[in-house]
Design a protein around this motif. Structure first.
Motif, PDB file in Angstrom:
ATOM      1  N   LEU A 126      -2.379   2.547   7.945  1.00 33.26           N
ATOM      2  CA  LEU A 126      -3.645   1.816   7.859  1.00 33.26           C
ATOM      3  C   LEU A 126      -3.981   1.159   9.188  1.00 33.26           C
ATOM      4  N   ARG A 127      -2.986   0.482   9.792  1.00 35.65           N
ATOM      5  CA  ARG A 127      -3.201  -0.197  11.069  1.00 35.65           C
ATOM      6  C   ARG A 127      -3.633   0.772  12.168  1.00 35.65           C
ATOM      7  N   ARG A 128      -3.151   2.007  12.072  1.00 34.23           N
ATOM      8  CA  ARG A 128      -3.487   3.013  13.081  1.00 34.23           C
ATOM      9  C   ARG A 128      -4.786   3.739  12.753  1.00 34.23           C
ATOM     10  N   GLY A 129      -5.396   3.421  11.620  1.00 34.56           N
ATOM     11  CA  GLY A 129      -6.638   4.069  11.227  1.00 34.56           C
ATOM     12  C   GLY A 129      -6.439   5.461  10.648  1.00 34.56           C
ATOM     13  N   GLU A 130      -5.218   5.791  10.274  1.00 35.37           N
ATOM     14  CA  GLU A 130      -4.917   7.090   9.670  1.00 35.37           C
ATOM     15  C   GLU A 130      -4.962   6.931   8.146  1.00 35.37           C
ATOM     16  N   PHE A 131      -6.201   6.873   7.644  1.00 36.11           N
ATOM     17  CA  PHE A 131      -6.430   6.487   6.253  1.00 36.11           C
ATOM     18  C   PHE A 131      -5.941   7.516   5.241  1.00 36.11           C
ATOM     19  N   GLN A 132      -6.071   8.797   5.546  1.00 36.86           N
ATOM     20  CA  GLN A 132      -5.621   9.825   4.608  1.00 36.86           C
ATOM     21  C   GLN A 132      -4.099   9.758   4.434  1.00 36.86           C
ATOM     22  N   GLU A 133      -3.384   9.589   5.545  1.00 38.78           N
ATOM     23  CA  GLU A 133      -1.924   9.487   5.488  1.00 38.78           C
ATOM     24  C   GLU A 133      -1.510   8.198   4.757  1.00 38.78           C
ATOM     25  N   ALA A 134      -2.247   7.107   5.003  1.00 37.76           N
ATOM     26  CA  ALA A 134      -1.957   5.841   4.313  1.00 37.76           C
ATOM     27  C   ALA A 134      -2.130   6.011   2.808  1.00 37.76           C
ATOM     28  N   LEU A 135      -3.187   6.679   2.422  1.00 38.61           N
ATOM     29  CA  LEU A 135      -3.451   6.911   0.996  1.00 38.61           C
ATOM     30  C   LEU A 135      -2.345   7.775   0.380  1.00 38.61           C
ATOM     31  N   ALA A 136      -1.917   8.809   1.094  1.00 36.17           N
ATOM     32  CA  ALA A 136      -0.863   9.686   0.581  1.00 36.17           C
ATOM     33  C   ALA A 136       0.440   8.908   0.383  1.00 36.17           C
ATOM     34  N   ARG A 137       0.796   8.076   1.354  1.00 34.25           N
ATOM     35  CA  ARG A 137       2.036   7.296   1.232  1.00 34.25           C
ATOM     36  C   ARG A 137       1.939   6.272   0.103  1.00 34.25           C
ATOM     37  N   ALA A 138       0.783   5.636  -0.042  1.00 35.02           N
ATOM     38  CA  ALA A 138       0.601   4.661  -1.121  1.00 35.02           C
ATOM     39  C   ALA A 138       0.746   5.344  -2.477  1.00 35.02           C
ATOM     40  N   ARG A 139       0.166   6.518  -2.592  1.00 35.70           N
ATOM     41  CA  ARG A 139       0.256   7.242  -3.866  1.00 35.70           C
ATOM     42  C   ARG A 139       1.668   7.749  -4.128  1.00 35.70           C
ATOM     43  N   GLU A 140       2.385   8.081  -3.068  1.00 33.75           N
ATOM     44  CA  GLU A 140       3.796   8.441  -3.215  1.00 33.75           C
ATOM     45  C   GLU A 140       4.580   7.242  -3.758  1.00 33.75           C
ATOM     46  N   GLY A 141       4.329   6.065  -3.190  1.00 32.84           N
ATOM     47  CA  GLY A 141       4.967   4.837  -3.673  1.00 32.84           C
ATOM     48  C   GLY A 141       4.576   4.538  -5.112  1.00 32.84           C
ATOM     49  N   LYS A 142       3.322   4.806  -5.455  1.00 28.25           N
ATOM     50  CA  LYS A 142       2.839   4.567  -6.818  1.00 28.25           C
ATOM     51  C   LYS A 142       3.565   5.468  -7.816  1.00 28.25           C
ATOM     52  N   SER A 143       3.772   6.707  -7.420  1.00 22.97           N
ATOM     53  CA  SER A 143       4.470   7.649  -8.292  1.00 22.97           C
ATOM     54  C   SER A 143       5.912   7.197  -8.542  1.00 22.97           C
ATOM     55  N   ILE A 144       6.586   6.769  -7.486  1.00 26.63           N
ATOM     56  CA  ILE A 144       7.967   6.300  -7.630  1.00 26.63           C
ATOM     57  C   ILE A 144       7.994   5.006  -8.441  1.00 26.63           C
ATOM     58  N   SER A 145       7.055   4.109  -8.136  1.00 28.77           N
ATOM     59  CA  SER A 145       7.001   2.803  -8.786  1.00 28.77           C
ATOM     60  C   SER A 145       6.718   2.906 -10.281  1.00 28.77           C
ATOM     61  N   SER A 146       6.034   3.959 -10.681  1.00 27.14           N
ATOM     62  CA  SER A 146       5.686   4.093 -12.102  1.00 27.14           C
ATOM     63  C   SER A 146       6.923   4.215 -12.977  1.00 27.14           C
ATOM     64  N   GLU A 147       8.080   4.519 -12.353  1.00 25.24           N
ATOM     65  CA  GLU A 147       9.335   4.607 -13.098  1.00 25.24           C
ATOM     66  C   GLU A 147       9.911   3.225 -13.430  1.00 25.24           C
ATOM     67  N   LEU A 148       9.384   2.180 -12.795  1.00 26.19           N
ATOM     68  CA  LEU A 148       9.931   0.833 -12.958  1.00 26.19           C
ATOM     69  C   LEU A 148       9.215   0.075 -14.071  1.00 26.19           C
ATOM     70  N   ASP A 149       9.964  -0.704 -14.815  1.00 24.98           N
ATOM     71  CA  ASP A 149       9.358  -1.571 -15.824  1.00 24.98           C
ATOM     72  C   ASP A 149       8.446  -2.575 -15.144  1.00 24.98           C
ATOM     73  N   GLY A 150       7.232  -2.689 -15.632  1.00 25.06           N
ATOM     74  CA  GLY A 150       6.291  -3.677 -15.127  1.00 25.06           C
ATOM     75  C   GLY A 150       5.646  -3.324 -13.795  1.00 25.06           C
ATOM     76  N   GLN A 151       5.993  -2.193 -13.216  1.00 25.58           N
ATOM     77  CA  GLN A 151       5.449  -1.743 -11.934  1.00 25.58           C
ATOM     78  C   GLN A 151       5.265  -2.895 -10.942  1.00 25.58           C
ATOM     79  N   PRO A 152       6.371  -3.450 -10.444  1.00 26.69           N
ATOM     80  CA  PRO A 152       6.292  -4.637  -9.592  1.00 26.69           C
ATOM     81  C   PRO A 152       5.562  -4.424  -8.271  1.00 26.69           C
TER      82      PRO A 152
END
Length: 194
Positions: A135-161
């Motif tokens: 995000l800081r570098r203005g590479e928004f597509q890559e930032a979105l991909a990484r965030a969604r990767e984190g979201k996918s992993i996080s969905s395995e956690l109770d309460g999605q912290p």
């Protein structure tokens, strides 16, 4: 030995304090644990936990020093979860410093190690820290991909912290990509959590 038992008690109290959000109290316990007669693996675990707190407090220079100390103690007998923890910390620190390539390499190593013992949630923070670096570098597509990767992993956690952090990153990336309708919906989801 009493000194080792005291160190172990401080390590556990530090971990519990950290999990409950009492970062300064946790630091005191963990520093006391480091002063004790801990074996190599417990010392590595303690150094990783101190680095976690320092990363949370955005004191990346100090966190980096603790990760380096931990990595210096690693040998062939070091359990993979401890090593993965250090690489995960290192990825978060490198991403915070804006060194995306090093962060990606460290996150990949953490992911490789984690895949061997099955605790994929350990790599959520480096994914999100990489997303912030993009995000800081203005590479928004890559930032979105990484965030969604984190979201996918996080969905395995109770309460999605991590959900609040993920939604904020997604919304900022979508704004940057000019996808304002999606960004607006994501900002609303984020606002519902705040």
């Amino acid at each position: 030995n009493l000194q080792r038992e005291l160190g172990l008690t401080n390590l556990n109290l530090g971990y519990v304090s950290s999990c409950s959000g009492a970062s300064l109290e946790a630091m005191r316990y963990l520093n006391d644990a480091l002063d004790a007669d801990l074996d190599r693996h417990l010392r590595i675990a303690t150094l990783g936990n101190v680095a976690d707190i320092l990363i949370e407090l955005a004191d990346y220079e100090k966190a980096s020093a603790f990760v380096s100390k931990g990595l210096a103690l690693v040998d062939s007998s070091t359990p993979q979860p401890l090593l993965a923890h250090l690489y995960s910390n290192r990825a978060s620190i490198e991403a915070a410093f804006g060194d995306v390539e090093l962060a990606k390499a460290s996150a990949a190593e953490a992911s490789r190690l984690v895949s061997l013992f099955g605790a994929s949630t350990m790599v959520v923070n480096p994914s999100l820290d990489l997303a912030l670096a993009y995000l800081r570098r203005g590479e928004f597509q890559e930032a979105l991909a990484r965030a969604r990767e984190g979201k996918s992993i996080s969905s395995e956690l109770d309460g999605q912290p991590y959900l609040k952090k993920i939604l904020r990153i997604e919304a900022e990336a979508l704004d940057g990509l000019g996808r304002f309708e999606e960004a607006s919906a994501t900002w609303r989801q984020y606002a519902d959590l705040v």
